[in-house]
Design a protein around this motif. Structure first.
Motif, PDB file in Angstrom:
ATOM      1  N   LYS A 140       0.813  -1.214   0.000  1.00 56.69           N
ATOM      2  CA  LYS A 140       0.000   0.000   0.000  1.00 56.69           C
ATOM      3  C   LYS A 140       0.849   1.267   0.000  1.00 56.69           C
ATOM      4  O   LYS A 140       0.308   2.376  -0.111  1.00 56.69           O
ATOM      5  CB  LYS A 140      -0.924   0.002   1.224  1.00 56.69           C
ATOM      6  N   SER A 141       2.167   1.114   0.132  1.00 59.26           N
ATOM      7  CA  SER A 141       3.046   2.284   0.202  1.00 59.26           C
ATOM      8  C   SER A 141       4.392   1.939  -0.420  1.00 59.26           C
ATOM      9  O   SER A 141       4.724   0.765  -0.611  1.00 59.26           O
ATOM     10  CB  SER A 141       3.243   2.725   1.652  1.00 59.26           C
ATOM     11  N   LYS A 222      -1.489   1.291  -9.465  1.00 57.55           N
ATOM     12  CA  LYS A 222      -1.585   1.767  -8.088  1.00 57.55           C
ATOM     13  C   LYS A 222      -0.432   2.731  -7.797  1.00 57.55           C
ATOM     14  O   LYS A 222       0.740   2.355  -7.921  1.00 57.55           O
ATOM     15  CB  LYS A 222      -1.519   0.591  -7.125  1.00 57.55           C
TER      16      LYS A 222
END
Length: 326
Positions: A140-141, A222
């Motif tokens: 996510k990062s 993403k």
């Protein structure tokens, strides 16, 4: 014989005066014919968009034709070398990125020396970019991706749109700062690399913001971090690379407008003033804002300082990354 010698000296003196006068007159009348702008990258790309937005406005202000020619090849070496060899008369410019500064250290036959052969006459834009992965990547990062890459060195692919390109240099700074190693996969430009990321053939890429935004909004890729000085309004929840903990990788590349170094000083000043005026034109600012690539008027001295500093900085990146001479 003495009379003949005197006549020859008078003729030489007269010719010199005429030549100086002709040169001064040519500078006073500049530009009196079309300006040729070479973009050493494919048509329709970010550099081409920038070149047209800025230089065509210069042409309108001067009431002179500007011809923008995309001349890709050799990782921008072909078009750049052509300008280095051109007449220093102010009629041939090149719009390009960091490759002009670093390619002579990466390619044996690049065809120029940045400090010796070029003068930067205008800062077209800073190019903002974003780090991307496929939506299926379990992170996510950027921090989580780095941890994953550290555990599996060399197991993830990096889609590289060109050795020595602004994207490549941004990536190398990140890899060095994060202490990770990815497998480099070369491409001829960003679009094809981005397609392969969207189809999950690539694992990680850094892509120009203007090119990436539609695909981010569509959910095809993403975003993990932006290579910008502050957060991007279109991606308010995506941190800058510095906020993500990798301030050493916070390099924002810029595209400059260059002419041969031997171009006369009066012409350098005139071109610089015209570019700075164009960058302040509302229509040009609108075009650049749509692509998230802001421009900034700068003096010739400021540009020379920026050029020198970036060349030293990026040469260090190349050496640290062990990028071999090709």
């Amino acid at each position: 014989m003495r009379g003949i010698a005197t006549a020859i000296r008078l003729l030489a003196t007269t010719s010199s005066v005429l030549l100086v006068g002709a040169g001064a007159n040519a500078q006073d009348n500049y530009p009196s014919r079309p300006i040729h702008i070479i973009v050493p990258y494919p048509a329709g790309g970010i550099v081409d968009i920038v070149a047209r937005a800025v230089t065509e406005q210069v042409g309108r202000d001067w009431k002179q034709t500007v011809v923008v020619e995309a001349r890709p090849g050799g990782n921008s070496n072909i078009g750049t070398a052509a300008v280095a060899r051109s007449e220093p008369d102010g009629y041939t410019w090149v719009v390009t990125g960091p490759a002009l500064l670093v390619n002579p250290d990466l390619y044996k036959d690049a065809g120029w020396n940045a400090a010796r052969d070029f003068r930067c006459v205008g800062l077209a834009v800073w190019n903002q970019s974003v780090a991307l992965v496929h939506p299926s990547m379990p992170v996510k990062s950027i921090g989580e991706f780095v941890e994953l890459a550290r555990k599996q060195p060399g197991q993830f692919n990096f889609g590289n749109p060109g050795t020595g390109s602004s994207i490549d240099l941004s990536a190398q700074k990140l890899f060095q700062a994060a202490g990770i190693k990815l497998t480099n996969v070369g491409y001829k430009g960003q679009p094809q690399a981005l397609i392969d990321l969207m189809t999950n053939l690539m694992h990680f890429e850094i892509v120009s913001l203007e090119l990436a935004l539609p695909h981010i909004k569509a959910g095809s890729v993403k975003p993990l971090a932006v290579f910008t000085d502050k957060r991007v309004p279109d991606l308010p929840d995506v941190p800058t690379i510095a906020e993500a903990g990798f301030a050493e990788a916070a390099y924002v590349p810029w595209y400059g407008i260059y002419v041969p170094a031997a171009t006369p000083a009066p012409l350098l000043a005139k071109i610089n003033a015209a570019i700075n005026k164009a960058l302040q034109n509302p229509d040009v600012q609108r075009q650049l804002s749509l692509a998230n690539i802001p421009g900034k008027p700068m003096s010739l001295d400021e540009l020379a300082t920026l050029m020198k500093a970036d060349q030293q900085k990026l040469t260090t990146v190349i050496k640290s990354a062990g990028m071999a001479l090709q």
